[in-house]
Scaffold this active site. Structure first.
Site, PDB file in Angstrom:
ATOM      1  N   LYS A  63       2.286  -3.103   9.201  1.00  0.00           N
ATOM      2  CA  LYS A  63       3.405  -2.165   9.009  1.00  0.00           C
ATOM      3  C   LYS A  63       4.694  -2.878   9.393  1.00  0.00           C
ATOM      4  O   LYS A  63       4.784  -3.474  10.474  1.00  0.00           O
ATOM      5  CB  LYS A  63       3.210  -0.915   9.851  1.00  0.00           C
ATOM      6  CG  LYS A  63       2.045  -0.025   9.389  1.00  0.00           C
ATOM      7  CD  LYS A  63       1.918   1.205  10.259  1.00  0.00           C
ATOM      8  CE  LYS A  63       0.805   2.116   9.762  1.00  0.00           C
ATOM      9  NZ  LYS A  63       1.150   2.759   8.468  1.00  0.00           N
ATOM     10  N   LEU A 109       0.812  -1.210   0.000  1.00  0.00           N
ATOM     11  CA  LEU A 109       0.000   0.000   0.000  1.00  0.00           C
ATOM     12  C   LEU A 109       0.851   1.267   0.000  1.00  0.00           C
ATOM     13  O   LEU A 109       0.322   2.357   0.188  1.00  0.00           O
ATOM     14  CB  LEU A 109      -0.926   0.019   1.227  1.00  0.00           C
ATOM     15  CG  LEU A 109      -1.949  -1.111   1.315  1.00  0.00           C
ATOM     16  CD1 LEU A 109      -2.808  -0.936   2.553  1.00  0.00           C
ATOM     17  CD2 LEU A 109      -2.816  -1.161   0.071  1.00  0.00           C
ATOM     18  N   GLY A 110       2.133   1.147  -0.219  1.00  0.00           N
ATOM     19  CA  GLY A 110       2.990   2.335  -0.253  1.00  0.00           C
ATOM     20  C   GLY A 110       4.447   1.958  -0.062  1.00  0.00           C
ATOM     21  O   GLY A 110       4.774   0.885   0.464  1.00  0.00           O
ATOM     22  N   ASP A 149       0.912  11.467  15.802  1.00  0.00           N
ATOM     23  CA  ASP A 149       0.934  11.737  14.362  1.00  0.00           C
ATOM     24  C   ASP A 149      -0.498  11.735  13.831  1.00  0.00           C
ATOM     25  O   ASP A 149      -0.883  10.905  13.013  1.00  0.00           O
ATOM     26  CB  ASP A 149       1.793  10.695  13.645  1.00  0.00           C
ATOM     27  CG  ASP A 149       2.020  11.050  12.170  1.00  0.00           C
ATOM     28  OD1 ASP A 149       1.787  12.225  11.802  1.00  0.00           O
ATOM     29  OD2 ASP A 149       2.411  10.162  11.392  1.00  0.00           O
ATOM     30  N   SER A 191       6.892   3.699   1.740  1.00  0.00           N
ATOM     31  CA  SER A 191       7.444   4.627   2.710  1.00  0.00           C
ATOM     32  C   SER A 191       8.856   4.187   3.099  1.00  0.00           C
ATOM     33  O   SER A 191       9.183   2.998   3.123  1.00  0.00           O
ATOM     34  CB  SER A 191       6.539   4.667   3.947  1.00  0.00           C
ATOM     35  OG  SER A 191       7.123   5.457   4.948  1.00  0.00           O
ATOM     36  N   HIS A 192       9.679   5.186   3.443  1.00  0.00           N
ATOM     37  CA  HIS A 192      11.057   4.869   3.815  1.00  0.00           C
ATOM     38  C   HIS A 192      11.123   4.284   5.222  1.00  0.00           C
ATOM     39  O   HIS A 192      12.000   3.463   5.499  1.00  0.00           O
ATOM     40  CB  HIS A 192      11.916   6.139   3.735  1.00  0.00           C
ATOM     41  CG  HIS A 192      11.991   6.709   2.360  1.00  0.00           C
ATOM     42  ND1 HIS A 192      12.676   6.110   1.317  1.00  0.00           N
ATOM     43  CD2 HIS A 192      11.445   7.841   1.830  1.00  0.00           C
ATOM     44  CE1 HIS A 192      12.551   6.833   0.229  1.00  0.00           C
ATOM     45  NE2 HIS A 192      11.806   7.904   0.505  1.00  0.00           N
ATOM     46  N   PHE A 193      10.216   4.706   6.089  1.00  0.00           N
ATOM     47  CA  PHE A 193      10.300   4.297   7.492  1.00  0.00           C
ATOM     48  C   PHE A 193       9.564   2.968   7.729  1.00  0.00           C
ATOM     49  O   PHE A 193      10.134   1.994   8.205  1.00  0.00           O
ATOM     50  CB  PHE A 193       9.718   5.397   8.380  1.00  0.00           C
ATOM     51  CG  PHE A 193       9.750   5.067   9.844  1.00  0.00           C
ATOM     52  CD1 PHE A 193      10.916   4.591  10.440  1.00  0.00           C
ATOM     53  CD2 PHE A 193       8.633   5.227  10.635  1.00  0.00           C
ATOM     54  CE1 PHE A 193      10.949   4.288  11.789  1.00  0.00           C
ATOM     55  CE2 PHE A 193       8.649   4.922  11.981  1.00  0.00           C
ATOM     56  CZ  PHE A 193       9.816   4.452  12.567  1.00  0.00           C
ATOM     57  N   ARG A 223       7.048   0.104   5.875  1.00  0.00           N
ATOM     58  CA  ARG A 223       6.380  -0.406   4.686  1.00  0.00           C
ATOM     59  C   ARG A 223       5.016  -0.980   5.097  1.00  0.00           C
ATOM     60  O   ARG A 223       4.899  -1.671   6.100  1.00  0.00           O
ATOM     61  CB  ARG A 223       7.230  -1.484   4.014  1.00  0.00           C
ATOM     62  CG  ARG A 223       8.541  -0.970   3.463  1.00  0.00           C
ATOM     63  CD  ARG A 223       8.318  -0.085   2.245  1.00  0.00           C
ATOM     64  NE  ARG A 223       7.696  -0.814   1.173  1.00  0.00           N
ATOM     65  CZ  ARG A 223       8.381  -1.481   0.247  1.00  0.00           C
ATOM     66  NH1 ARG A 223       9.704  -1.496   0.283  1.00  0.00           N
ATOM     67  NH2 ARG A 223       7.756  -2.107  -0.720  1.00  0.00           N
ATOM     68  N   THR A 224       3.975  -0.687   4.300  1.00  0.00           N
ATOM     69  CA  THR A 224       2.613  -1.053   4.645  1.00  0.00           C
ATOM     70  C   THR A 224       2.100  -2.066   3.649  1.00  0.00           C
ATOM     71  O   THR A 224       2.248  -1.894   2.426  1.00  0.00           O
ATOM     72  CB  THR A 224       1.708   0.191   4.651  1.00  0.00           C
ATOM     73  OG1 THR A 224       2.277   1.176   5.513  1.00  0.00           O
ATOM     74  CG2 THR A 224       0.322  -0.160   5.160  1.00  0.00           C
TER      75      THR A 224
END
Length: 1706
Positions: free
Chosen positions: A52, A30-31, A146, A33-35, A37-38
Site C-alpha cells: 500500500k 489492485l485498485g 476498519d 483508491s484515493h487514499f 494505492r494498492t
C-alpha cells in the site's frame, strides 16, 4: 490553494518502486483508491506481497511519527495473534510511505460469492476465528479501526486473518460531510459502512482520539451479518445514519432472516447503538459457547489447527522446494491423529468412542471378499455384524438370525458409511476437510496421497450432499490420472463412496455422471495396471446405480420446474417433453454403461472379470432382465472355459444373485447345464461354490421338484469326498432340498434317497449339524488316493465301465431328460478339445444309482483293488458309496487333463514358430583374467561403492548369495538365451579350457593346500553367467593345469575357501579336491611376486548344513585345459571384459555387475586360532630360550599376581586418551580407541636378556576419515573384531563406520569397507556393537545407540538391512550380544530391561526385567567342550585354515621381538568353535545406585555418602529364560534380587500400558533416570582349563570384574568361590558367601581396600618415554571404565580408567 495543488504532479509508481523498493518487482495495480494505492508485487524469493502506497504530495508534512506508531503496533501482534496479518515492512521516504504485508488471494467478500458457497458450519468457524483474533489484538492493546469483509483474508483451508490495520486513519468523522468517509474508508466504492455510529460526530467535536475496542466490535458485527445473510451488506452510509438517529431502519427485521436465535441475539448485542452495552470479544466467546459456537471449537479444533497449519508461517513463507514436504507432513499428521486406535482429542472428536473398534467403513475395500476383509481386520467381523444388524433393524428385519455372517454386497457397504453422527462430527469435518483438500494437489508422495484420500472418505461422511459434489469431488478427480496405481485406485474408491451416499442433488449436478464422471472414468478401461481395472470393475455397478438415481432426481427437478429444459422455447413445464428427455437420458446412460461393462467383461485379466462378478446384482438391476440376458449372461458362460479356477469359482458364487433377475427359464436353459458339468470340476473350491449355488437356488425355488430330486441324487455321493468344505456344501444342498419339500414329498421322495446314506433312521432334519451326525462319514485320504490309482492303473476293469480315455463327448447330451442313459461314446483325443464345458443340458455319463455292494460287477483286477481298500478300513457293505463316485473321479481327471492342455497350449502360443530365425546373435562375454592386486581392488571398490554400487538395489536369492564373490580370474562360460537354449562360444571350446591355480598355505609344516574352484557365478539374469571375484587369484599361463569337476548340467559348482560369504557352508567329502605339489606352489608363489592365491576347492554348496569346514578330506584331482590366447580382453580400465562393442546398454550392464561384485567383496583375511582355545600360560620369571618357550607345559592353574607391569598414557580423555580396549582373537595384539578419533594397535615386546621386563609398542595407528569441512576427527566410541580375523570395525560419534584389515607385524592396514549409520543424531552415539556371521557367510553388524535404536548392517555391502526403534520407555540401550547366524540379538538397557530382538523379522520376541542398570553383556562360549588330540583347521569367517604365527629363530641377546613368537595352540574338537558360538548363555554385568535419602544425584559431582553403588554379574540362559549364577558386590539386602523376570511383550504394543515407573509417558530425556550409577560395572569372561594341561579336560569360565566406581579389578571363580582373588589389590580382605541355592547367589563384601600398589619391582616402560612427565599421580585412583584379558604370552589384564590411562596387570 487550489492552484498550488494542481501544480503537484503524481509521480509514476514504477519509478518510485525502482528507486525506493528495488527488492520488489512485477507490480500489478489492485485498485485506484484515493487514499492508498494498492499493488501486488514479488520479492526476490518469488513470494507475493501486497504494498500500500501513500504518495506524500506535501513534503513539509512528516509521516514518520504515524508510521513509527503503526510499526510498533504491528510488531506487538506479529507472531502473537494467529488470526492477524500485520505489516511486515514499513518505509517512509520524502516522496511516499509504504506498507508491505503478505499477499493472500481471497478475502471474505470474494469468498461469500464464490462457489462452492460456504456452509453454516464453515461460517461459524470463520466467525469464531475473527472473534479470537480481535480478542487477542485487544488484549495486546491494538485496535483495528476498519474491519470489513475486504480486510478479512481467507485461505483455501478457511483460515481467517484480520489485515490492513488502520489505526492511522481518523477515529472520528464529520457526520455532515461524507467526503471524509469516502476518502478514508470507502476504498471499494460500494458505499458499505461498517463504522461504529459513535465515530460520526459534529464537525465542532472533531479531535484526535484513540480507537476503542467497542468500535471494532460494531464493525465485526456488521461483517457477521453480511456473512450470514449472503445478500446485501447490513448498512450503507445513509442507513447507518438512520439507525443512529433511531430512524426508519429496522435492524431487527433484517436479522430475522438468520434462523438461529442465539446468533441473532449476539449480532444485535454487537450492533448496539450504545458502545457501553457492547461486550468485549472475549465475553462474547464465553457467553455464546455451546450455543452459537460449539464447544469443540474451544477445546480441540482451534488449538489443533494452529499447531497443524502454523498460521504465522504466512509471515515467513517456506521455500518452494519445501512446499511438497510441508503439505505431505500436514496430511500425515492429520491421518495419524484421526485414524484409530489413537485416543487423542481429534480422534475422539471424529469417532464415537468404542463405536468402530479401530475399523471404519473407509477401510472396507469394494473389491475384496468378506474373508479377505476379516483377515486384514481381525476386529472387523463384530463391527460389521453390529452395523449390519442395526441397518436390518432399521429396515424392519427383526427376526434376523443372530451370529450369522451375511455376504457383503455393495449396497450394504454403501449403507455402512451413512451412520448418523453428532454435531461435533459435523463441525470437525467442516474444519479439517478444507485443510485436507487444500493440500491434496500439492503432495507428491504416494503415502501422503493415499492418506489424504482416506481422510476425505472419513470427513466427507459428515458434510451435506451439495458439498460432497461441489467441494470434495473436483479435488479427488484430479488424482484419477496420478502416476501411482495405488493412488488411482484409492481415488476411484473415494469417488464411489462419495457419490453413493448422495440422496439429493442441486440442479447444477443433475448431469454429473453423463457430462463429468463417466468421460473422466473411461480411461480406467484401458489402464495398464490390472488392479486399477479390477477396482473400476467393482465400482462400476455402484456408479451405474447412482447414475440412474441421479437421472430420476433430475426428472423430479424438471417436473417441479426447478430444472429448466435445454431448449429455451420451452418456458412452461411440459411433462411430455420432460418424459422424452428422461427416456433420452436413460438411453444414453445405458449405452455408456453397456460399453464399459462389455469392455470389462472381455478383459484379458481374470482379476478384472472376477471383480465384476462380485457385483453383478446392481448391474442386473440397472440393465433389467432382457439386457442382463443378452449382455451379461452371454459373456459369463465363456468364463467357465478359463483355466483360472478362481474365475470359475467367482462365477458360481455370483450366479445366485444373477438368477433372480434372469428368471427360472434362463436358469433352466443356461445355468443348470453349466452347474451340472461343474460338479466334476477338478478344483475343489469350484465344486464347493457350485454346491453353494445349488443350495441358494433351491431355497429361492428356481428349480422344479423333479430337477431338485435329480440334483439330490448327484450330490449325495459327494458327502463321502475327503474334503470338509465339499462335504459341508453338499450337506447344505441336501438340507435345502429337504426343507423345500412339504411333508408328503419328504417322506415319499427325499427320505428314500437319503436312507442308504444314513447310518440310522432319522425322523426329521432340522439342522445341518444333525444331518452331519447321521449321514455317512468321509472316506480317508488314503482310500481316496487308492481309488484314484485304481482308475488310472487298472486295465481290464469292470468297475470302471466307461473308457478312461473318453473325451468330453462322452457326456450324454439330451434335451428330453436331465438324467439320460449313456449313448454311443466317441473317442477323441483330449488335446483336440478347447472347451471344458458345453452349453447344453447334460447328464453325467453312465450315471447309475447304486445302493448296495451286491450290484457291483468286479473283475479279478478290480477285486485286488477292492481288497486293498478293505484293508484300509472300508467296510464291504459300503463299497457302493465309492462306486457312486466313479463318475466324479473319471470326469475330474478328464477335465484336469483338458485344463492342463489349455495351459500348455497358451504357453506354446508364445513360441508358435520355434524354428523361425529371431535374428538375435548370442554373445558370450568373458571377464579379463588379468586382475589388479587385492589392495588396488579394495581401494577401487571402496571409491566406486558410494557412487554406483550402493545405488544398485538388486535382490538376490538365497542360493545366489552362496556363490563366491571374491575377485578371481575368469574364463569362458556358457550363455543361455531367452528361450532356454544353451549356446557355446565358437572360438573357445570347453575342452580348451585349462587353468592352474595354486595357493601356498601358512601352516607350520609347509604343506600346500590347493584345489579346484569354479570360475563361474550365476547372476540374477539367466542369460549370462558372470565370474565371481577373488582379489588374490591369478591365472597361471605357464602351467595350464587345474581340476574341473563338472556336474550333470555342465556347469561348475564352486566353494571358495577365501570367501567370507561362505563361512557356514559344508563341503561334501567326495567333492573336495587337492592338487599340485608344494614345489609347484612355491614356484608359482614366486612368480606371483608374493601374492598368495586362494585355494580353489570345488564342491557343491550345501544350503542346509551350517557347519564349517573341518579340513581337507580328499585329494583326487581332475584336469582340463584352457587356451588363454583365444580369450579376447579389453585393456581400457579396471572393468575389463571380452566385450568390444559400444552398445551403452551392454556397457552399463557390465559396469553394474562389476560394481556390484566388487562392492560385495569383503576380504577380511585368514582366520586365526582363538586365544580361549588354549590354556592360560604362567608368567616366566627366569630366562629361557625361544625354543624352550614353545614347549611350555602348564602344571597348575593360573591365578592373578597383582603386579602392574606397564602403563600407557596418551593424555586425558579431552586430549585423546584411551576410551576402550579390545584384544585380537588370538591375543597377539590389542587395540585402543582414542577420544581423538585414532585407532591404535599395540604389541607386547619383552627383552630376551631381561625376561621380566616388558614394554608396549604401537605397531600401527590410523584415524577415521574426516568428512568435508571438518578439521578434527570425531571420537571413536566403539569397535569390534569381525570373527576370528584381524578385520576390525570401529564407529565414531557421528555414526561413521569403517572396517580395516590389520597387519600388525608389517605395520599396515587396509580399509576394506566404510559407511555411515543414517539419521544418527550427534547426541545419539553408539553404545555397543557386535559382529556375527550370517547363514550365507556374509558378515553382519548389529549396533545399538543411546536413544535405543538398533541398526542391522551388512558389512560387505555396508548397507542398512533394518533400523528399528526400541521402546523408549525401557531406557537407553547399553549393550548388545548377537547369536551365531544373526537370528537374534539381546539388548540391555539402563532401566534393567533385556530385550530379545528377532533380527529376521525385526520384532521384539521376548523381554525380561531386573532392578538394576545393565552395563555390559557377553555371550559365553560352550564350556563343556573338551580338547582333542586331533589337529584341526578351525575355520574363520572365510573358511580358511587357522594361521599359526611361526616362532622366531633369533637368539640374539640384545634383540627384541614381538611376544607372539610363542603361542601354544591347543586344537579343538571338530566344529567346536561353531558349537560354542551356538551358546545362549549370556553374562550380564549390572549396577544400581542405592539412594538412602531419596535425593537425586548429579553424576558430575561426587557421590554422597548416602548413595552407594552396588553391582554384580548374572549368568542368564536366554533360551531357557533361567538364571544360572549370580555374583553381587556391596549389594544392599533391602534391594530386590537382580534376577531377570519375564515380562510379556503385549504391553509394548499399547502406549498407555507401558509406563513402568509412573503413569506418564517418558521422552528421550528420561531414558537414564532410574538405575543410573555414576560408573558402570565392567566384566570380561576368561576361559581356562581345569587341572593339568595333559589329557582331555573341560574349560571353565572365570569372570574379571570391576565394580561400579571401583578402581580395583577382581577375579570371580564361580566353580571354586574360595579361589576368587583380587587383581589390582593383593592386600584386600574380603569375604564371599553363598546366600541362595536356586539359583546360587554369591555376595562379596570388602572389609578393607587399599590403593593400587606401585609397580612390583619392575620398571614401568611407557608408549613414548617423552610422555613420562605427563603421567598422572600414582596416588590418584580413577574408576575402571573398561577391561580386557590378554591370553598370550601369559595372562595380562588390560585396565582402562576414567582418566584415559591404560594399565597392564599380571
Amino acid at each position: 490553494m487550489g492552484i498550488q495543488l494542481s501544480t503537484i504532479q503524481t509521480p509514476q509508481f514504477h519509478e518510485l518502486f525502482e528507486e525506493e523498493l528495488p527488492e520488489y518487482h512485477n507490480e500489478r495495480s489492485l485498485g485506484d483508491s484515493h487514499f492508498l494505492r494498492t499493488f501486488r508485487m514479488q520479492d526476490r524469493k518469488g513470494y507475493d506481497v501486497l504494498i500500500k502506497v501513500f504518495v506524500n504530495k506535501l513534503p513539509e508534512i512528516s509521516l514518520s511519527s504515524i508510521v513509527n506508531l503503526l510499526k510498533e503496533e504491528q510488531e506487538n501482534i506479529s507472531y502473537r495473534v494467529p488470526n492477524a496479518v500485520p505489516y511486515i515492512k514499513t518505509l517512509v521516504t520524502l516522496r511516499a510511505a509504504y506498507l508491505v504485508r503478505p499477499y493472500v488471494t481471497h478475502n471474505l467478500y470474494d469468498r461469500i460469492s464464490t462457489r462452492p458457497f460456504l456452509e453454516l458450519t464453515e461460517k461459524k468457524w470463520i466467525m469464531f476465528q475473527l472473534l479470537k483474533g480481535i480478542s487477542d489484538c485487544h488484549r495486546l492493546g491494538v485496535c483495528h479501526g476498519d474491519i470489513k469483509s475486504e480486510n478479512i483474508l481467507i485461505t483455501s483451508w478457511n483460515w481467517a486473518y484480520l489485515s490492513d490495520f488502520s489505526s492511522f486513519k481518523p477515529t472520528y468523522l464529520p457526520e455532515d460531510n461524507p467526503a471524509d468517509y469516502g476518502y478514508f474508508f470507502d476504498t471499494s466504492s460500494r458505499r458499505v459502512c461498517n463504522i461504529a455510529p459513535e465515530r460520526f460526530v459534529p464537525a465542532s467535536q472533531l479531535q484526535p482520539a484513540p480507537l476503542s475496542p467497542a468500535m471494532d466490535i460494531f464493525s465485526l458485527g456488521c461483517v457477521f451479518a453480511e456473512l450470514l445473510l449472503e445478500e446485501s451488506p447490513l448498512f450503507t452510509l445513509s442507513q447507518l445514519f438512520s439507525y443512529k438517529a433511531h430512524g426508519s431502519y429496522d435492524l431487527q427485521s433484517v436479522l430475522e432472516q438468520i434462523e438461529d436465535k442465539s446468533t441473532q441475539n449476539m449480532i444485535l448485542s454487537m450492533l448496539d447503538r450504545d458502545p457501553s452495552q457492547r461486550l468485549s470479544a472475549d465475553a462474547y466467546l464465553q457467553k455464546y459457547r455451546g450455543t452459537v459456537f460449539p464447544a469443540c471449537f474451544y477445546d480441540t479444533l482451534y488449538d489443533y489447527c494452529i499447531g497443524l497449519v502454523d498460521p504465522s508461517g504466512i509471515l515467513s513463507a517456506k521455500q518452494p522446494n519445501d512446499a511438497c514436504s510441508l503439505y505431505g507432513s500436514r496430511i500425515d499428521d492429520i491421518y495419524r491423529d484421526i485414524m484409530p486406535p489413537n485416543n487423542n482429542d481429534i480422534s475422539n472428536l471424529m469417532h464415537t468412542p468404542h463405536e468402530y473398534n479401530g475399523i471404519d467403513s473407509y477401510s472396507v475395500p469394494l473389491f475384496t471378499t468378506l474373508d479377505e476383509f476379516y483377515n486384514k481386520n481381525p476386529a472387523a467381523k463384530n463391527w460389521y455384524l453390529r452395523l449390519y444388524n442395526t441397518m436390518q433393524e432399521k429396515k424392519g428385519f427383526e427376526d434376523k438370525e443372530q451370529g450369522s455372517t451375511p455376504a457383503p454386497s455393495p449396497s450394504v457397504i454403501e449403507d455402512i458409511s451413512s451412520i448418523e453422527t453428532d454435531e461435533n462430527h459435523l463441525y470437525g469435518a467442516a474444519v479439517l476437510l478444507p485443510i485436507v483438500l487444500s493440500t491434496i494437489r500439492h503432495v507428491n508422495t504416494r503415502e501422503s496421497k493415499i492418506n489424504a484420500l482416506s481422510l476425505v472418505q472419513i470427513l466427507s461422511r459428515n458434510i451435506c450432499d451439495e458439498s460432497k459434489l461441489d467441494t470434495v469431488l473436483p479435488f479427488v478427480m484430479t488424482l484419477l490420472r496420478d502416476q501411482y496405481a495405488d493412488v488411482r485406485i484409492s481415488a476411484l474408491i473415494t469417488i464411489t463412496r462419495l457419490v453413493s451416499n448422495v440422496t439429493s442433488i442441486a440442479p447444477i449436478n443433475a448431469f454429473l455422471f453423463q457430462e463429468y464422471l463417466f468421460p473422466d472414468l473411461q480411461h480406467f478401461l484401458f489402464d495398464m495396471n490390472s488392479r486399477t481395472r479390477a477396482t473400476y470393475a467393482s465400482c462400476l455397478p455402484i456408479l451405474a446405480k447412482q447414475a440412474s438415481k441421479f437421472l430420476n432426481l433430475a426428472q423430479s427437478l424438471r417436473n417441479a420446474g426447478i430444472l429448466s429444459f435445454p431448449e429455451s422455447e420451452y418456458e412452461n413445464i411440459n411433462h411430455g417433453k420432460a418424459e422424452l428427455l428422461f427416456e433420452t437420458g436413460r438411453h444414453d446412460l445405458v449405452v455408456t454403461v453397456e460399453r464399459h461393462v462389455s469392455t470389462l467383461l472381455a478383459d484379458s485379466s481374470s482379476i478384472v472379470r472376477r471383480s465384476l462378478l462380485n457385483a453383478l446384482a446392481p448391474l442386473c438391476v440397472f440393465f433389467g432382465k432382457a439386457k442382463s440376458n443378452d449382455l451379461i449372461l452371454s459373456h459369463l458362460i465363456t468364463y467357465l472355459n478359463d483355466t483360472d479356477w478362481m474365475l470359475r469359482c467367482a462365477f458360481f458364487e455370483s450366479i445366485t444373485g444373477l438368477s433372480i433377475f434372469i428368471g427360472p427359464r434362463s436358469v433352466d436353459e443356461y445355468i443348470l447345464p453349466l452347474m451340472l458339468q461343474a460338479l466334476v470340476d477338478p478344483e475343489p473350491a469350484v465344486l464347493e461354490s457350485v454346491l453353494g449355488s445349488f443350495s441358494g437356488l433351491i431355497e429361492l425355488h428356481l428349480f422344479e421338484k423333479l430337477v431338485v430330486v435329480d440334483i439330490l441324487q448327484l450330490v449325495l455321493p459327494l458327502v463321502a469326498v475327503p474334503n470338509a468344505y465339499i462335504r459341508r456344501a453338499a450337506l447344505s444342498v441336501i438340507y435345502s432340498a429337504y426343507q423345500s419339500f412339504d411333508d408328503i414329498d419328504r417322506d415319499c421322495i427325499v427320505t428314500p434317497l437319503l436312507r442308504p446314506y444314513l447310518m440310522s433312521n432319522l425322523c426329521d432334519i432340522n439342522s445341518l449339524e444333525k444331518l452331519d451326525q447321521f449321514i455317512l462319514p468321509m472316506v480317508s485320504d488314503s482310500v481316496w488316493s487308492t481309488l484314484t490309482r485304481w482308475y488310472e492303473e487298472s486295465e481290464n476293469s469292470s468297475f470302471w465301465k466307461c473308457d478312461k480315455d473318453a473325451s468330453y463327448s462322452s457326456l450324454d447330451v439330451s434335451n428330453d431328460s436331465l438324467l439320460g442313459r449313456t449313448k454311443n461314446l466317441q473317442k477323441r483325443e483330449i488335446m483336440h478339445h478347447a472347451e471344458v464345458y458345453t452349453h447344453k443340458k447334460i447328464s453325467l455319463t453312465g450315471h447309475v444309482i447304486i445302493t448296495s455292494t451286491e450290484m457291483l460287477e468286479l473283475s479279478e483286477d478290480d477285486q485286488k483293488w477292492a481288497d486293498i481298500i478293505k484293508e484300509m478300513g472300508v467296510d464291504v457293505k459300503h463299497l457302493w458309496v465309492l462306486a457312486n463316485l466313479r463318475d466324479y473321479v473319471k470326469k475330474t481327471k478328464i477335465n484336469l487333463n483338458g485344463i492342463n492342455y489349455k495351459r500348455q497350449s497358451g504357453l506354446r502360443e508364445l513360441n508358435t514358430y520355434p524354428n523361425a530365425p529371431l535374428h538375435i546373435l548370442p554373445e558370450t562375454i568373458f571377464w579379463n583374467p588379468e586382475r589388479p592386486p587385492s589392495s588396488s581392488i579394495a581401494n577401487e571398490t571402496f571409491l566406486d561403492r558410494n557412487s554406483y554400487a550402493e545405488s544398485i538395489q538388486t535382490s538376490r536369492s538365497y542360493n545366489d548369495d552362496l556363490i563366491a564373490r571374491d575377485p578371481i580370474a575368469y574364463v569362458g562360460t556358457d550363455m543361455t538365451n531367452a528361450f532356454g537354449t544353451t549356446t557355446k562360444p565358437k572360438d573357445v571350446s570347453q575342452s580348451d579350457i585349462k587353468v592352474d591355480i595354486n595357493r601356498e598355505s601358512n601352516s607350520d609344516n609347509g604343506e600346500t593346500i590347493t584345489g579346484t574352484h569354479d570360475v563361474y557365478r550365476q547372476t540374477d539374469n539367466p542369460e549370462i553367467k558372470l565370474p565371481s571375484d577373488t582379489a588374490s587369484s591369478k591365472v597361471d599361463t605357464h602351467n595350464p593345469t587345474v581340476t574341473q569337476p563338472t556336474d550333470d548340467t555342465g556347469g561348475l559348482n564352486s566353494y571358495n575357501t577365501e570367501n567370507p560369504l561362505l563361512t557356514n557352508n559344508t563341503l561334501e567329502p567326495s567333492s573336495v579336491e587337492a592338487i599340485v605339489s608344494s614345489k609347484d606352489s612355491d614356484k608359482h608363489a614366486k612368480e606371483s611376486k608374493g601374492k598368495s592365491l586362494a585355494p580353489l576347492i570345488s564342491s557343491r554348496v550345501s544350503t542346509n548344513d551350517t557347519t564349517n569346514v573341518a579340513g581337507i578330506r580328499s585329494q583326487r584331482s581332475f584336469t582340463t585345459h584352457i587356451d588363454l590366447k583365444k580369450l579376447t580382453t579389453r585393456q581400457n580400465g579396471a572393468k575389463k571384459s571380452s566385450y568390444t562393442g559400444t552398445n551403452p546398454c551392454v556397457l552399463n550392464y557390465l559396469n553394474k555387475i562389476y560394481a556390484e561384485a566388487a562392492a560385495s567383496t569383503l576380504n577380511v583375511g585368514a582366520a586365526v586360532s582363538p586365544s580361549w582355545a588354549s590354556n592360560i600360560p604362567l608368567r616366566r620369571r627366569t630366562k629361557v630360550s625361544a625354543k624352550a618357550a614353545n614347549k611350555i607345559v602348564q602344571t597348575h592353574e593360573w591365578h592373578p599376581e597383582g603386579s602392574r607391569v606397564a602403563q600407557i598414557y596418551l593424555g586425558s580423555l579431552l586430549d585423546g586418551g584411551t576410551k576402550k580396549v579390545l584384544v585380537s582373537p588370538d591375543s597377539s595384539f590389542f587395540v585402543t580407541l582414542g577420544s581423538d578419533g585414532v585407532v591404535r594397535a599395540w604389541q607386547l615386546v619383552e627383552s630376551v636378556r631381561h625376561i621380566s621386563t616388558m614394554r608396549c609398542e604401537c605397531r600401527l595407528s590410523y584415524g577415521h576419515t574426516r568428512r568435508n569441512g571438518e578439521r578434527n576427527r570425531f571420537s571413536v566410541v566403539n569397535g569390534c573384531f569381525l570373527g576370528n580375523t584381524y578385520a576390525f570395525a570401529s564407529v565414531t560419534q557421528d555414526g561413521s563406520v569403517e572396517v580395516h584389515r590389520l597387519d600388525v607385524n608389517n605395520q599396515r592396514h587396509t580399509l576394506i569397507s566404510a559407511g555411515r549409520i543414517p539419521n544418527l543424531d550427534f547426541s545419539d552415539s553408539v553404545t555397543s556393537m557386535e559382529a556375527s556371521t550370517f547363514h550365507d557367510g556374509s558378515i553382519r553388524l548389529v549396533v545399538v545407540t543411546k536413544w535405543s535404536r538398533i541398526v542391522y548392517l551388512d558389512v560387505g555391502m555396508m548397507r542398512v538391512l533394518s533400523s528399528d526403534q526400541l521402546p523408549l520407555q525401557c531406557g537407553s540401550a547399553t549393550s548388545v550380544v548377537v547369536s551365531e547366524g544373526c537370528n537374534w540379538a539381546l539388548i540391555g538397557t539402563t532401566k534393567g530391561w533385556l530385550l530379545l530382538w528377532d533380527l529376521r523379522f525385526g520384532t521384539l520376541s521376548c523381554s525380561w526385567h531386573m532392578p538394576a542398570r545393565i552395563d555390559q553383556m557377553h555371550l559365553l562360549l560352550d564350556v563343556t567342550k573338551k580338547r582333542s588330540n586331533v589337529n584341526e583347521y578351525t575355520s574363520g569367517n572365510n573358511n580358511s585354515p587357522v594361521t599359526k604365527v611361526p616362532g622366531s629363530s633369533s637368539t640374539s641377546s640384545s634383540s627384541t621381538q614381538p611376544i607372539n613368537s610363542t603361542i601354544p595352540i591347543n586344537p579343538l574338537e571338530n566344529h567346536g568353535m561353531l558349537n560354542s558360538f551356538g551358546s545362549t548363555t549370556v553374562s550380564i554385568s549390572f549396577s544400581v545406585l542405592t539412594n538412602l535419602d531419596n535425593k537425586e544425584v548429579n553424576l558430575e559431582d561426587a557421590v554422597p555418602a548416602s548413595h552407594r553403588s552396588a553391582s554384580g554379574i548374572v549368568n542368564f540362559d536366554v533360551e531357557k529364560g533361567k538364571t544360572e549364577e549370580v555374583f553381587l558386590e556391596n549389594w544392599n539386602s533391602s534391594l530386590t534380587s537382580p534376577i531377570p523376570v519375564s515380562v510379556g511383550i503385549d504391553a509394548f504394543n499399547e502406549k498407555k500400558k507401558f509406563d513402568i515407573d509412573s503413569g506418564n509417558d517418558m521422552g528421550l530425556r528420561d531414558l537414564n533416570t532410574k538405575f543410573d550409577s555414576p560408573w558402570p560395572c565392567i566384566s570380561s569372561p576368561i576361559y581356562r582349563y581345569r587341572g593339568p594341561s595333559a589329557g582331555s579336560v573341560e574349560r571353565e569360565p572365570l569372570f574379571l570384574i570391576a565394580a561400579s566406581g571401583s578402581p580395583h579389578a577382581f577375579i570371580w571363580n564361580p566353580h571354586n568361590v574360595s579361589a576368587s582373588s583380587s587383581v589390582t589389590n593383593d592386600s584386600e580382605s574380603s569375604k564371599l558367601s553363598l546366600i541362595h541355592n536356586k539359583p546360587p547367589i554369591y555376595q562379596k563384601v570388602s572389609e578393607q581396600q587399599n590403593v593400587r600398589p606401585k609397580s612390583s619391582g619392575v620398571s614401568r616402560p611407557l608408549l613414548f618415554l617423552q610422555q613420562q612427565k605427563n603421567l598422572p599421580s600414582e596416588n590418584r585412583l580413577h574408576p575402571i571404565v573398561d577391561m580386557a584379558f590378554l591370553y598370550q604370552p601369559y595372562a595380562i589384564v588390560l585396565i582402562v580408567d576414567a582418566f584415559g590411562s591404560l594399565e597392564l596387570w599380571t
